[in-house]
Design an enzyme around this catalytic site. Sequence first.
Site: not given
Ligand code: AMP
Ligand code: MG
Length: 488
Positions: A103, A105-106, A138-139, A189, A196, A261-262
């Site tokens: 989901g 997360g940030r 940390d979002g 963005r 996804r 998820d990407n």
């Molecule tokens: P990503 O690797 O960017 O595709 O992220 C994979 C998952 O990790 C997604 O659910 C993101 O929202 C979560 N995520 C990545 N970086 C952070 C962050 N700094 N804080 C919270 N969630 C994160």
């Molecule tokens: Mg992602």
Amino acid sequence: MHQGSTPCSPRVWPGFRMQIPFDNSYARLPPQMYTAQLPTPVKAPQMIASNAALATTLGIDPADLATPEAAQVFAGNHIPHGAAPLAQAYAGHQFGNWNPQLGDGRAVLLGEVVGTDGIRRDIQLKGSGPTPYSRRGDGRAWLGPVMREYLVSEAMHAMGVPTTRALAAVTTGEDVYREEVLPGAVITRVAQSHIRVGTFQFFASRGDMTALRALTDHVIARHYPQANDPAALLDLVIARYAALIAKWMGLGFIHGVMNTDNVSIAGETIDYGPCAFIDGFHPDRAFSAIDQYGRYAYANQPGIGAWNMAQFATALIPLMPDREAAIEDFTAAVHRMPGIYEAEWRKVFGAKLGIATPTEDDGALINDLLDLMAKNGADFTNTFATLHAPNARDQFISRDAFDAWADRWHLRRSADAVAMMARANPQIIPRNHRIEEVIVAGRNGDYAPFHALLAAITDPYVPLTEDTAPFARAPSEDEHVTRTFCGT
Ligand code: AMP
Ligand code: MG
């Protein structure tokens, strides 16, 4: 986890002038599909970059981007009228391993707009603070990945690759803690949607048929109105994704994290993390520090694409009344993907070689060039950008082998090959070592290199000038970037 709360009341301050013509269709879907979520305000937002052309398409007055309030909007401090901020739920296979709970997360979806071109798009803040999906994160985002995503997504757009776009980037005036203390940033963005493969997987894995049906209907209406059932949707998504990966291959682009998820359902490149363009070509090239076994290496991308479509097909099965028959049909659909991809790949590389109607034999000709390039470590972008020139052979250590290949190629070239090739082969890509330079300067508060590179990659097909030639130069031995990082 709390889901399905009603959208938050917007945090609107009086006197703000920027108007964004929101129309939020995702927020009208069943409440278990997202969580209403405001961005977390930051201390001292400062604009780094904004995209006037994109703003115009979205129906936003580009003059508003230059006002002090723009930084407040794109940092998440001020919620513009009509926004319905939310975080989307999704799941996904990460490096092949199932994760039932990912989901946003940030990131926070501010809302959607229907542009002047009639296309509905999401406007999302990324790096905007924690959400119920943050897990231990940390979002937040730091400046480096924000600059990289801005540059690479805009370069991809300029090169005709379907992609999310960058509307704005701001620094937050706050520190982000990774292995070191780094400057925080937020990127705005824009995507045809942020739905996804993992969004489908989230509801399918929970057996939530209400949400799965609503999501499917939404995606068909929004992205594939010609589809009249999930089977047709699957075919269309496969076709778009195959075409997308063929375009990546044609640019030497390695996404780096092709987790489900990407994978955008709209067929756009999304989530620029440890992505990279190949300099010296090798098909096994992978950059991502976390991709130890090269799962997402250059040459693996089409196969992983099919694997991802198999996961999408699996998530659609529960919608089908006759599951046995659907499994058979969907398996056949996924098995058609390599053939669709091959045809797209031939089109892409045919254009790069100035061959108007590439045949299967031309496929062998293309592969033979790629083999030669790999043996010689030839620079991917510059080989194609200069292939028409008499000195093309200088890229190759074994010039005789290149000459023998070129003799075969000349027999197949179209009359207007040089013009075709100029349109298909960019002179300038955002090279890894250039992006690193830009990030180092940005950390020191100097954004001039960022803007110079952005200007260069926005016009990648024009002949090089004295100013732009440095951006086309392949990295020297000590400039080579061998590893890239997710940069979360
Ligand atoms: P990503 O690797 O960017 O595709 O992220 C994979 C998952 O990790 C997604 O659910 C993101 O929202 C979560 N995520 C990545 N970086 C952070 C962050 N700094 N804080 C919270 N969630 C994160
Ligand atoms: Mg992602």
